[in-house]
Design a protein around this motif. Structure first.
Motif, PDB file in Angstrom:
ATOM      1  N   ARG A 112       0.652 -15.430  -7.415  1.00 41.14           N
ATOM      2  CA  ARG A 112       0.047 -14.143  -7.096  1.00 41.14           C
ATOM      3  C   ARG A 112       1.121 -13.063  -7.061  1.00 41.14           C
ATOM      4  O   ARG A 112       2.315 -13.360  -6.963  1.00 41.14           O
ATOM      5  N   ARG A 113       0.671 -11.805  -7.125  1.00 41.72           N
ATOM      6  CA  ARG A 113       1.618 -10.708  -6.894  1.00 41.72           C
ATOM      7  C   ARG A 113       2.276 -10.947  -5.545  1.00 41.72           C
ATOM      8  O   ARG A 113       1.588 -11.002  -4.512  1.00 41.72           O
ATOM      9  N   VAL A 278       6.168  -1.483  -4.187  1.00 42.76           N
ATOM     10  CA  VAL A 278       5.133  -1.834  -3.214  1.00 42.76           C
ATOM     11  C   VAL A 278       4.150  -2.784  -3.896  1.00 42.76           C
ATOM     12  O   VAL A 278       3.410  -2.388  -4.792  1.00 42.76           O
ATOM     13  N   ILE A 279       4.158  -4.039  -3.484  1.00 44.92           N
ATOM     14  CA  ILE A 279       3.317  -5.049  -4.117  1.00 44.92           C
ATOM     15  C   ILE A 279       1.965  -5.077  -3.406  1.00 44.92           C
ATOM     16  O   ILE A 279       1.870  -5.490  -2.244  1.00 44.92           O
ATOM     17  N   ALA A 280       0.939  -4.638  -4.094  1.00 49.57           N
ATOM     18  CA  ALA A 280      -0.390  -4.630  -3.495  1.00 49.57           C
ATOM     19  C   ALA A 280      -0.872  -6.063  -3.279  1.00 49.57           C
ATOM     20  O   ALA A 280      -0.767  -6.897  -4.184  1.00 49.57           O
ATOM     21  N   PRO A 281      -1.377  -6.378  -2.091  1.00 51.18           N
ATOM     22  CA  PRO A 281      -1.918  -7.717  -1.853  1.00 51.18           C
ATOM     23  C   PRO A 281      -3.006  -8.058  -2.869  1.00 51.18           C
ATOM     24  O   PRO A 281      -3.625  -7.176  -3.476  1.00 51.18           O
ATOM     25  N   SER A 282      -3.232  -9.333  -3.045  1.00 52.52           N
ATOM     26  CA  SER A 282      -4.216  -9.797  -4.015  1.00 52.52           C
ATOM     27  C   SER A 282      -5.564  -9.119  -3.832  1.00 52.52           C
ATOM     28  O   SER A 282      -6.055  -8.970  -2.718  1.00 52.52           O
ATOM     29  N   ARG A 283      -6.123  -8.649  -4.935  1.00 56.00           N
ATOM     30  CA  ARG A 283      -7.463  -8.058  -5.023  1.00 56.00           C
ATOM     31  C   ARG A 283      -7.558  -6.674  -4.382  1.00 56.00           C
ATOM     32  O   ARG A 283      -8.665  -6.138  -4.237  1.00 56.00           O
ATOM     33  N   THR A 284      -6.436  -6.087  -4.012  1.00 54.67           N
ATOM     34  CA  THR A 284      -6.471  -4.723  -3.465  1.00 54.67           C
ATOM     35  C   THR A 284      -7.064  -3.748  -4.471  1.00 54.67           C
ATOM     36  O   THR A 284      -7.753  -2.783  -4.097  1.00 54.67           O
ATOM     37  N   LEU A 286      -9.500  -4.023  -6.192  1.00 53.86           N
ATOM     38  CA  LEU A 286     -10.965  -4.056  -6.185  1.00 53.86           C
ATOM     39  C   LEU A 286     -11.554  -3.295  -5.003  1.00 53.86           C
ATOM     40  O   LEU A 286     -12.769  -3.199  -4.872  1.00 53.86           O
ATOM     41  N   ASP A 287     -10.689  -2.750  -4.154  1.00 55.17           N
ATOM     42  CA  ASP A 287     -11.126  -2.053  -2.945  1.00 55.17           C
ATOM     43  C   ASP A 287     -10.452  -0.679  -2.909  1.00 55.17           C
ATOM     44  O   ASP A 287      -9.283  -0.561  -2.542  1.00 55.17           O
ATOM     45  N   VAL A 288     -11.188   0.344  -3.323  1.00 55.62           N
ATOM     46  CA  VAL A 288     -10.614   1.687  -3.430  1.00 55.62           C
ATOM     47  C   VAL A 288     -10.070   2.169  -2.090  1.00 55.62           C
ATOM     48  O   VAL A 288      -8.999   2.792  -2.023  1.00 55.62           O
ATOM     49  N   ASP A 289     -10.775   1.868  -1.018  1.00 54.95           N
ATOM     50  CA  ASP A 289     -10.327   2.315   0.307  1.00 54.95           C
ATOM     51  C   ASP A 289      -9.006   1.645   0.691  1.00 54.95           C
ATOM     52  O   ASP A 289      -8.077   2.312   1.173  1.00 54.95           O
ATOM     53  N   ALA A 290      -8.916   0.336   0.457  1.00 54.84           N
ATOM     54  CA  ALA A 290      -7.676  -0.394   0.778  1.00 54.84           C
ATOM     55  C   ALA A 290      -6.522   0.106  -0.079  1.00 54.84           C
ATOM     56  O   ALA A 290      -5.387   0.256   0.407  1.00 54.84           O
ATOM     57  N   LEU A 291      -6.798   0.387  -1.335  1.00 56.69           N
ATOM     58  CA  LEU A 291      -5.751   0.871  -2.224  1.00 56.69           C
ATOM     59  C   LEU A 291      -5.262   2.251  -1.797  1.00 56.69           C
ATOM     60  O   LEU A 291      -4.056   2.535  -1.778  1.00 56.69           O
ATOM     61  N   SER A 292      -6.183   3.121  -1.417  1.00 54.68           N
ATOM     62  CA  SER A 292      -5.813   4.465  -0.961  1.00 54.68           C
ATOM     63  C   SER A 292      -4.971   4.407   0.306  1.00 54.68           C
ATOM     64  O   SER A 292      -3.984   5.139   0.449  1.00 54.68           O
TER      65      SER A 292
END
Length: 361
Positions: A112-113, A278-284, A286-292
């Motif tokens: 995974r990332r 900055v390594i986004a956790p897996s499946r981030t 897919l979640d616009v709010d989490a990514l923001s």
């Protein structure tokens, strides 16, 4: 583009009329003027020579010396500085050389990332191995397909099988009948390789023509095909970014799959510039709010994603959380004018760039 195609068709027909007996293999498809124009499109400004560095490893290690305590990687609560990341990569590289005869050997990185994955990539480059990133969210048969192809067509000696570096959660389905398998977290950590956990510099001279990695196409037109990329090409693509982009990534949000070439832009551009990856956790992604929220919490200045994802971000995110962004790159899919206009209206402090083009280039 239509005019170029029509001009080519006219050029072919004219040759047939002027010289009816001209062999087919001597007919040229592109008129001389158009050929010159196409050649100009593919010729950018020459990059200044850098005799000190023949690979991205050299650029990364330059930052290790210059800013050893600066943050290189972060994901969740995990943080690695440049010097700590370098030492981890060195330990693994020594292990790969001492235990696995890494030079020229294909090493699949199935992870995974994560900090583990980036460490494995750097270690492979440092050891002279040829790494092959694979996606953990694709069918298990694809991993076997890639391992089989490497075993049949890409091995430095008859006795060496491909090596797979992976994480515990994927170990149970590894194709260990055709490849050697080892956990990234365990490799080289026990000091049983004869190197006593050596984290010193790896004494390996990387040549520009040496292979750095092989990335497999999606296989949408048939069997996946491995595209081989040399150290010189990887270095030049990053140095071209230094020349083109006015702002190097102070903090790059990595949301691409490690099995795609778009992820490499963020990884090496950032680590070769001295920025924070900055390594986004897996499946981030897919979640616009989490990514923001990730962009805001890490003060991300740069991000690269597919246009469809960026359109969703602009439509659904709290734009105040994106105010740190200065560069947005869209790639991996065809973009459109409406997305660019929406970006300029909603994100006036960030520039948008379209890097869509041939994949795995």
């Amino acid at each position: 583009a239509v005019e170029l195609l029509l001009g080519s068709l006219e050029h072919v027909l004219q040759q047939s009329v002027d010289t009816p007996n001209l062999p087919v293999d001597e007919i040229t498809a592109v008129p001389p003027a158009a050929k010159q124009q196409l050649l100009q499109y593919g010729t950018g400004p020459a990059l200044a020579a850098d005799d000190e560095c023949t690979s991205v490893v050299g650029l990364f290690e330059r930052n290790v010396r210059a800013t050893p305590d600066a943050v290189a990687l972060t994901t969740g609560s995990e943080v690695e500085t440049y010097v700590s990341l370098d030492r981890k990569a060195n330990r693994l590289a020594h292990h790969l050389l001492d235990r696995h005869h890494a030079k020229g050997r294909p090493i699949i990185i199935h992870a995974r990332r994560s900090i583990d994955a980036i460490t494995a990539m750097l270690a492979a480059l440092k050891s002279g191995a040829v790494y092959v990133p694979t996606a953990v969210d694709e069918p298990k048969t694809r991993l076997r397909q890639i391992a089989s192809d490497l075993a049949a067509n890409f091995k430095p000696s008859a006795s060496l099988r491909p090596l797979i570096l992976t994480q515990p959660e994927f170990q149970e389905y590894m194709p260990d009948d055709i490849a050697d398998v080892e956990l990234i977290s365990a490799a080289g950590s026990d000091g049983n390789d004869g190197n006593d956990g050596n984290d010193g510099a790896v004494d390996y001279a990387i040549a520009a023509e040496d292979l750095a990695y092989v990335i497999y196409t999606s296989g949408s037109t048939g069997e996946p095909k491995g595209v081989m990329v040399q150290h010189g090409a990887l270095l030049n693509s990053n140095r071209a970014r230094f020349e083109f982009y006015e702002e190097p990534p102070a903090s790059f949000a990595l949301v691409s799959s490690l099995a795609t070439d778009s992820s490499l832009a963020g990884i090496y551009w950032t680590l070769c510039s001295g920025g924070k990856l900055v390594i986004a956790p897996s499946r981030t992604e897919l979640d616009v709010d989490a990514l923001s929220k990730l962009v805001r919490s890490e003060s991300a200045t740069h991000i690269l994603c597919v246009p469809s994802l960026y359109a969703l971000i602009l439509e659904n995110a709290d734009l105040d959380q994106l105010e740190s962004l200065r560069v947005v790159i869209v790639a991996g899919e065809a973009s459109n004018e409406s997305l660019a206009r929406r970006h300029m209206a909603d994100m006036p402090n960030a520039r948008i760039f379209n890097e869509y083009g041939p994949s795995e280039a």
